[in-house]
Enzyme design. Structure first.
Site, PDB file in Angstrom:
ATOM      1  CB  ILE A  32      -0.913   0.020   1.300  1.00  0.00           C
ATOM      2  CG1 ILE A  32      -2.167   0.802   1.093  1.00  0.00           C
ATOM      3  CG2 ILE A  32      -0.189   0.313   2.334  1.00  0.00           C
ATOM      4  CD1 ILE A  32      -3.470   0.865   1.845  1.00  0.00           C
ATOM      5  CG  ASN A  35      -0.044   1.212  17.815  1.00  0.00           C
ATOM      6  OD1 ASN A  35      -0.325   2.464  18.051  1.00  0.00           O
ATOM      7  ND2 ASN A  35       1.124   0.697  17.346  1.00  0.00           N
ATOM      8  CB  VAL A  73      -0.033  -2.224   6.649  1.00  0.00           C
ATOM      9  CG1 VAL A  73      -1.010  -2.240   7.983  1.00  0.00           C
ATOM     10  CG2 VAL A  73      -0.192  -1.344   5.484  1.00  0.00           C
ATOM     11  CG  ASP A  74       1.030   1.533  12.547  1.00  0.00           C
ATOM     12  OD1 ASP A  74       0.973   2.555  11.744  1.00  0.00           O
ATOM     13  OD2 ASP A  74       0.995   1.579  13.523  1.00  0.00           O
ATOM     14  CB  SER A 124      -8.275  -6.360  12.513  1.00  0.00           C
ATOM     15  OG  SER A 124      -8.539  -5.256  13.248  1.00  0.00           O
ATOM     16  CB  THR A 125      -6.319  -9.645   8.530  1.00  0.00           C
ATOM     17  OG1 THR A 125      -5.506  -8.964   7.610  1.00  0.00           O
ATOM     18  CG2 THR A 125      -7.685  -9.146   8.325  1.00  0.00           C
ATOM     19  N   GLY A 126      -3.549  -9.116  10.512  1.00  0.00           N
ATOM     20  CA  GLY A 126      -2.126  -9.377  10.895  1.00  0.00           C
ATOM     21  C   GLY A 126      -2.004  -9.849  12.190  1.00  0.00           C
ATOM     22  CB  VAL A 127       0.215  -8.528  14.943  1.00  0.00           C
ATOM     23  CG1 VAL A 127       1.623  -8.705  14.342  1.00  0.00           C
ATOM     24  CG2 VAL A 127      -0.206  -7.013  14.926  1.00  0.00           C
ATOM     25  CE1 TYR A 128      -2.883  -4.989  17.279  1.00  0.00           C
ATOM     26  CE2 TYR A 128      -4.745  -3.631  16.542  1.00  0.00           C
ATOM     27  CZ  TYR A 128      -3.548  -3.908  17.336  1.00  0.00           C
ATOM     28  OH  TYR A 128      -3.167  -2.636  17.815  1.00  0.00           O
TER      29      TYR A 128
HETATM   30  P1  ADP Z   1      -3.238  -5.248  12.161  1.00  0.00           P
HETATM   31  O1  ADP Z   1      -2.363  -5.044  13.660  1.00  0.00           O
HETATM   32  O2  ADP Z   1      -4.419  -4.545  12.236  1.00  0.00           O
HETATM   33  O3  ADP Z   1      -3.486  -6.712  12.414  1.00  0.00           O
HETATM   34  P2  ADP Z   1      -1.015  -5.689  10.495  1.00  0.00           P
HETATM   35  O4  ADP Z   1       0.011  -4.639   9.822  1.00  0.00           O
HETATM   36  O5  ADP Z   1      -0.240  -6.641  11.109  1.00  0.00           O
HETATM   37  O6  ADP Z   1      -2.331  -4.935  11.275  1.00  0.00           O
HETATM   38  O7  ADP Z   1      -1.608  -6.425   9.342  1.00  0.00           O
HETATM   39  C1  ADP Z   1      -2.779  -6.155   8.449  1.00  0.00           C
HETATM   40  C2  ADP Z   1      -2.742  -6.510   6.999  1.00  0.00           C
HETATM   41  O8  ADP Z   1      -1.950  -5.667   6.278  1.00  0.00           O
HETATM   42  C3  ADP Z   1      -2.218  -7.935   7.036  1.00  0.00           C
HETATM   43  O9  ADP Z   1      -3.300  -8.723   6.032  1.00  0.00           O
HETATM   44  C4  ADP Z   1      -0.829  -7.836   6.458  1.00  0.00           C
HETATM   45  O10 ADP Z   1      -0.633  -8.930   5.468  1.00  0.00           O
HETATM   46  C5  ADP Z   1      -1.196  -6.559   5.518  1.00  0.00           C
HETATM   47  N1  ADP Z   1       0.118  -5.829   5.341  1.00  0.00           N
HETATM   48  C6  ADP Z   1       1.354  -5.526   5.974  1.00  0.00           C
HETATM   49  N2  ADP Z   1       2.074  -4.782   5.374  1.00  0.00           N
HETATM   50  C7  ADP Z   1       1.260  -4.325   4.483  1.00  0.00           C
HETATM   51  C8  ADP Z   1       1.610  -3.218   3.433  1.00  0.00           C
HETATM   52  N3  ADP Z   1       2.849  -2.809   3.268  1.00  0.00           N
HETATM   53  N4  ADP Z   1       0.668  -3.043   2.312  1.00  0.00           N
HETATM   54  C9  ADP Z   1      -0.549  -3.947   2.452  1.00  0.00           C
HETATM   55  N5  ADP Z   1      -0.695  -4.833   3.146  1.00  0.00           N
HETATM   56  C10 ADP Z   1       0.216  -5.070   4.083  1.00  0.00           C
END
Ligand code: ADP
Length: 228
Positions: free
Chosen positions: A30, A47, A56-57, A166-170
Protein backbone atom coordinates in the site's frame (compact mmCIF):
# COMPACT_ATOMS: atom_id res chain seq x y z
CA UNK A 1 -1.38 -7.12 -9.94
CA UNK A 2 -4.67 -5.38 -10.49
CA UNK A 3 -7.86 -7.38 -10.40
CA UNK A 4 -10.88 -5.45 -11.53
CA UNK A 5 -14.03 -7.01 -10.22
CA UNK A 6 -16.23 -8.97 -12.61
CA UNK A 7 -19.17 -6.92 -13.81
CA UNK A 8 -22.56 -8.56 -13.92
CA UNK A 9 -24.35 -8.30 -17.25
CA UNK A 10 -27.68 -7.59 -15.54
CA UNK A 11 -29.07 -4.04 -15.83
CA UNK A 12 -29.09 -1.18 -13.35
CA UNK A 13 -31.89 -2.57 -11.20
CA UNK A 14 -29.19 -4.69 -9.58
CA UNK A 15 -28.11 -2.75 -6.51
CA UNK A 16 -24.87 -4.76 -6.46
CA UNK A 17 -23.56 -3.57 -9.81
CA UNK A 18 -23.27 0.22 -9.46
CA UNK A 19 -21.07 0.16 -6.34
CA UNK A 20 -19.12 -2.85 -7.67
CA UNK A 21 -17.92 -0.81 -10.64
CA UNK A 22 -16.28 1.55 -8.14
CA UNK A 23 -14.52 -1.22 -6.17
CA UNK A 24 -11.25 -2.95 -7.04
CA UNK A 25 -8.73 -5.35 -5.53
CA UNK A 26 -5.01 -4.71 -5.84
CA UNK A 27 -2.28 -7.11 -4.71
CA UNK A 28 0.82 -5.29 -3.49
CA UNK A 29 2.30 -2.86 -1.00
CA UNK A 30 0.00 0.00 0.00
CA UNK A 31 3.01 2.33 0.31
CA UNK A 32 4.10 1.69 -3.29
CA UNK A 33 0.91 1.78 -5.34
CA UNK A 34 1.16 2.25 -9.12
CA UNK A 35 0.74 5.93 -10.06
CA UNK A 36 -1.88 4.91 -12.61
CA UNK A 37 -4.32 4.02 -9.83
CA UNK A 38 -4.41 7.71 -8.82
CA UNK A 39 -5.04 6.90 -5.16
CA UNK A 40 -5.27 10.11 -3.11
CA UNK A 41 -5.85 8.57 0.34
CA UNK A 42 -4.72 5.40 2.07
CA UNK A 43 -6.01 3.87 5.28
CA UNK A 44 -3.62 2.66 7.95
CA UNK A 45 -4.17 -0.25 10.33
CA UNK A 46 -2.85 1.75 13.28
CA UNK A 47 -2.55 1.00 16.96
CA UNK A 48 -4.10 3.15 19.70
CA UNK A 49 -0.98 5.30 20.15
CA UNK A 50 -0.96 6.37 16.46
CA UNK A 51 2.81 6.60 16.82
CA UNK A 52 3.68 3.70 14.53
CA UNK A 53 4.14 -0.03 14.98
CA UNK A 54 4.79 -3.09 12.85
CA UNK A 55 3.14 -4.45 9.71
CA UNK A 56 1.36 -2.00 7.44
CA UNK A 57 1.52 0.69 10.14
CA UNK A 58 5.32 0.50 10.22
CA UNK A 59 5.53 0.58 6.43
CA UNK A 60 3.30 3.67 6.25
CA UNK A 61 5.25 5.51 8.96
CA UNK A 62 8.54 4.69 7.21
CA UNK A 63 7.23 5.90 3.84
CA UNK A 64 5.64 9.05 5.30
CA UNK A 65 8.70 9.89 7.41
CA UNK A 66 9.07 11.10 11.01
CA UNK A 67 6.78 14.11 10.48
CA UNK A 68 3.84 11.73 10.60
CA UNK A 69 4.49 10.56 14.17
CA UNK A 70 5.26 14.13 15.18
CA UNK A 71 1.94 15.31 13.71
CA UNK A 72 0.06 12.54 15.54
CA UNK A 73 1.81 13.45 18.81
CA UNK A 74 0.75 17.08 18.41
CA UNK A 75 -2.71 16.79 16.87
CA UNK A 76 -3.92 13.51 18.35
CA UNK A 77 -2.14 13.41 21.73
CA UNK A 78 -4.59 10.83 23.11
CA UNK A 79 -4.04 8.56 20.13
CA UNK A 80 -7.19 6.85 18.89
CA UNK A 81 -9.48 4.33 20.61
CA UNK A 82 -10.17 0.96 18.98
CA UNK A 83 -12.98 1.17 16.43
CA UNK A 84 -12.38 4.84 15.60
CA UNK A 85 -10.25 6.63 12.98
CA UNK A 86 -8.23 9.87 12.65
CA UNK A 87 -7.03 11.91 9.70
CA UNK A 88 -3.48 13.13 9.01
CA UNK A 89 -1.67 14.55 5.98
CA UNK A 90 0.48 12.09 4.04
CA UNK A 91 3.90 13.83 4.38
CA UNK A 92 6.50 11.79 2.44
CA UNK A 93 3.77 9.84 0.65
CA UNK A 94 2.65 13.08 -1.03
CA UNK A 95 5.38 12.43 -3.61
CA UNK A 96 3.17 9.55 -4.78
CA UNK A 97 0.07 11.75 -5.05
CA UNK A 98 -1.33 10.60 -1.70
CA UNK A 99 -2.79 13.54 0.23
CA UNK A 100 -4.44 11.88 3.22
CA UNK A 101 -3.76 9.03 5.61
CA UNK A 102 -6.81 7.78 7.49
CA UNK A 103 -5.68 5.86 10.57
CA UNK A 104 -8.13 3.28 11.92
CA UNK A 105 -7.51 1.15 15.00
CA UNK A 106 -8.91 -2.32 14.43
CA UNK A 107 -9.83 -4.79 17.18
CA UNK A 108 -7.61 -7.62 18.38
CA UNK A 109 -9.38 -10.93 17.70
CA UNK A 110 -9.87 -12.74 21.04
CA UNK A 111 -7.37 -15.47 21.92
CA UNK A 112 -8.58 -19.00 21.59
CA UNK A 113 -6.88 -20.18 24.77
CA UNK A 114 -9.57 -18.57 26.91
CA UNK A 115 -7.29 -16.02 28.55
CA UNK A 116 -8.61 -13.17 26.49
CA UNK A 117 -12.29 -13.72 25.80
CA UNK A 118 -14.27 -11.56 23.44
CA UNK A 119 -17.90 -10.97 24.22
CA UNK A 120 -20.69 -11.76 21.84
CA UNK A 121 -24.47 -11.53 21.51
CA UNK A 122 -26.10 -13.64 24.28
CA UNK A 123 -25.90 -17.29 23.31
CA UNK A 124 -23.49 -16.70 20.41
CA UNK A 125 -20.01 -18.26 20.39
CA UNK A 126 -17.08 -15.84 20.81
CA UNK A 127 -15.08 -17.35 17.95
CA UNK A 128 -15.23 -17.44 14.16
CA UNK A 129 -18.24 -19.78 14.23
CA UNK A 130 -20.44 -16.89 15.45
CA UNK A 131 -22.73 -15.33 12.87
CA UNK A 132 -21.25 -12.21 11.32
CA UNK A 133 -21.99 -9.18 13.48
CA UNK A 134 -22.53 -11.26 16.64
CA UNK A 135 -19.09 -10.68 18.18
CA UNK A 136 -17.83 -7.44 19.65
CA UNK A 137 -14.75 -7.60 17.39
CA UNK A 138 -17.00 -7.70 14.30
CA UNK A 139 -18.71 -4.50 15.37
CA UNK A 140 -15.45 -2.74 16.19
CA UNK A 141 -14.02 -3.65 12.78
CA UNK A 142 -17.24 -2.49 11.10
CA UNK A 143 -16.97 0.76 13.04
CA UNK A 144 -13.44 1.30 11.64
CA UNK A 145 -14.78 1.15 8.10
CA UNK A 146 -17.75 3.41 8.87
CA UNK A 147 -15.33 5.94 10.38
CA UNK A 148 -12.89 5.70 7.47
CA UNK A 149 -15.63 6.35 4.92
CA UNK A 150 -16.98 9.29 6.94
CA UNK A 151 -13.47 10.81 7.02
CA UNK A 152 -13.05 10.17 3.30
CA UNK A 153 -16.28 12.06 2.60
CA UNK A 154 -15.26 14.93 4.89
CA UNK A 155 -11.89 15.32 3.17
CA UNK A 156 -13.20 14.96 -0.38
CA UNK A 157 -11.21 11.79 -1.07
CA UNK A 158 -11.60 10.51 -4.61
CA UNK A 159 -9.81 7.16 -4.47
CA UNK A 160 -9.27 5.41 -1.12
CA UNK A 161 -6.96 2.41 -0.73
CA UNK A 162 -7.68 0.10 2.22
CA UNK A 163 -5.43 -2.55 3.79
CA UNK A 164 -6.99 -5.59 5.48
CA UNK A 165 -7.31 -4.04 8.95
CA UNK A 166 -6.79 -6.35 11.96
CA UNK A 167 -5.83 -9.40 9.85
CA UNK A 168 -2.12 -9.36 10.72
CA UNK A 169 -0.82 -9.36 14.28
CA UNK A 170 -4.38 -8.65 15.51
CA UNK A 171 -5.36 -12.11 14.14
CA UNK A 172 -8.86 -11.28 12.90
CA UNK A 173 -9.95 -14.22 10.67
CA UNK A 174 -9.25 -13.06 7.11
CA UNK A 175 -12.39 -14.29 5.33
CA UNK A 176 -14.55 -12.78 8.06
CA UNK A 177 -12.68 -9.45 7.91
CA UNK A 178 -13.00 -9.37 4.11
CA UNK A 179 -16.77 -9.88 4.35
CA UNK A 180 -17.05 -7.00 6.80
CA UNK A 181 -14.78 -4.69 4.74
CA UNK A 182 -16.55 -5.47 1.47
CA UNK A 183 -20.06 -5.24 2.96
CA UNK A 184 -19.42 -1.81 4.45
CA UNK A 185 -17.57 -0.46 1.40
CA UNK A 186 -20.36 -1.64 -0.88
CA UNK A 187 -23.04 -0.22 1.41
CA UNK A 188 -21.26 3.11 1.61
CA UNK A 189 -20.78 3.42 -2.17
CA UNK A 190 -24.42 2.55 -2.67
CA UNK A 191 -25.42 5.64 -0.70
CA UNK A 192 -22.59 8.13 -1.37
CA UNK A 193 -20.76 9.66 -4.30
CA UNK A 194 -17.49 9.92 -2.37
CA UNK A 195 -15.06 8.39 -2.46
CA UNK A 196 -15.48 7.74 -6.16
CA UNK A 197 -13.40 4.56 -5.89
CA UNK A 198 -12.28 2.17 -3.15
CA UNK A 199 -9.46 -0.32 -3.67
CA UNK A 200 -8.77 -3.18 -1.28
CA UNK A 201 -5.00 -3.63 -1.11
CA UNK A 202 -3.97 -7.20 -0.26
CA UNK A 203 -0.47 -8.40 0.44
CA UNK A 204 -0.94 -11.70 -1.40
CA UNK A 205 -3.15 -13.40 -3.99
CA UNK A 206 -4.43 -15.62 -1.20
CA UNK A 207 -5.60 -12.57 0.76
CA UNK A 208 -7.25 -11.17 -2.39
CA UNK A 209 -9.21 -14.39 -2.78
CA UNK A 210 -11.05 -13.66 0.49
CA UNK A 211 -12.39 -10.45 -1.07
CA UNK A 212 -13.41 -12.23 -4.26
CA UNK A 213 -15.21 -14.85 -2.16
CA UNK A 214 -16.99 -12.15 -0.15
CA UNK A 215 -18.13 -10.48 -3.37
CA UNK A 216 -19.32 -13.74 -4.87
CA UNK A 217 -21.28 -14.63 -1.73
CA UNK A 218 -22.96 -11.23 -1.81
CA UNK A 219 -23.72 -11.60 -5.52
CA UNK A 220 -25.38 -14.97 -4.94
CA UNK A 221 -27.41 -13.53 -2.08
CA UNK A 222 -28.61 -10.65 -4.28
CA UNK A 223 -29.50 -13.07 -7.07
CA UNK A 224 -31.54 -15.22 -4.68
CA UNK A 225 -33.33 -12.14 -3.38
CA UNK A 226 -34.35 -11.22 -6.90
CA UNK A 227 -35.93 -14.65 -7.33
CA UNK A 228 -38.33 -14.33 -4.34
P1 ADP B 1 -3.17 -5.36 12.37
O1 ADP B 1 -2.32 -5.01 13.55
O2 ADP B 1 -4.37 -4.45 12.22
O3 ADP B 1 -3.50 -6.80 12.30
P2 ADP B 1 -1.02 -5.66 10.36
O4 ADP B 1 -0.22 -4.57 9.78
O5 ADP B 1 -0.31 -6.63 11.25
O6 ADP B 1 -2.26 -4.94 11.10
O7 ADP B 1 -1.72 -6.46 9.21
C1 ADP B 1 -2.87 -6.03 8.52
C2 ADP B 1 -2.85 -6.58 7.10
O8 ADP B 1 -1.99 -5.76 6.31
C3 ADP B 1 -2.31 -7.99 6.98
O9 ADP B 1 -3.19 -8.71 6.12
C4 ADP B 1 -0.94 -7.83 6.35
O10 ADP B 1 -0.61 -8.91 5.49
C5 ADP B 1 -1.15 -6.57 5.52
N1 ADP B 1 0.06 -5.78 5.23
C6 ADP B 1 1.20 -5.68 5.93
N2 ADP B 1 2.04 -4.80 5.36
C7 ADP B 1 1.39 -4.32 4.26
C8 ADP B 1 1.73 -3.39 3.22
N3 ADP B 1 2.91 -2.75 3.20
N4 ADP B 1 0.80 -3.15 2.25
C9 ADP B 1 -0.40 -3.78 2.26
N5 ADP B 1 -0.78 -4.66 3.20
C10 ADP B 1 0.12 -4.94 4.19
Amino acid sequence: MDLSLPQSPTPADDALDGPLARLAIHVGDITALPAGLRVDAIANAANETLLGGGGVDGAIHRAAGPDLAEHCRTHHPGGCPTGLAKHTPAFGLERQGIRHILHAVGPVWPQEDGHEVGYAMPGAPTDDSAKLGYTHADNLLASCYVQLFALAVRHGVRHLALPAISTGVYRFPKPRAARIAFGHAHGHLHRHEHPERITFVCFSDEDAKHYHDAIQTRGEWMANRRRV
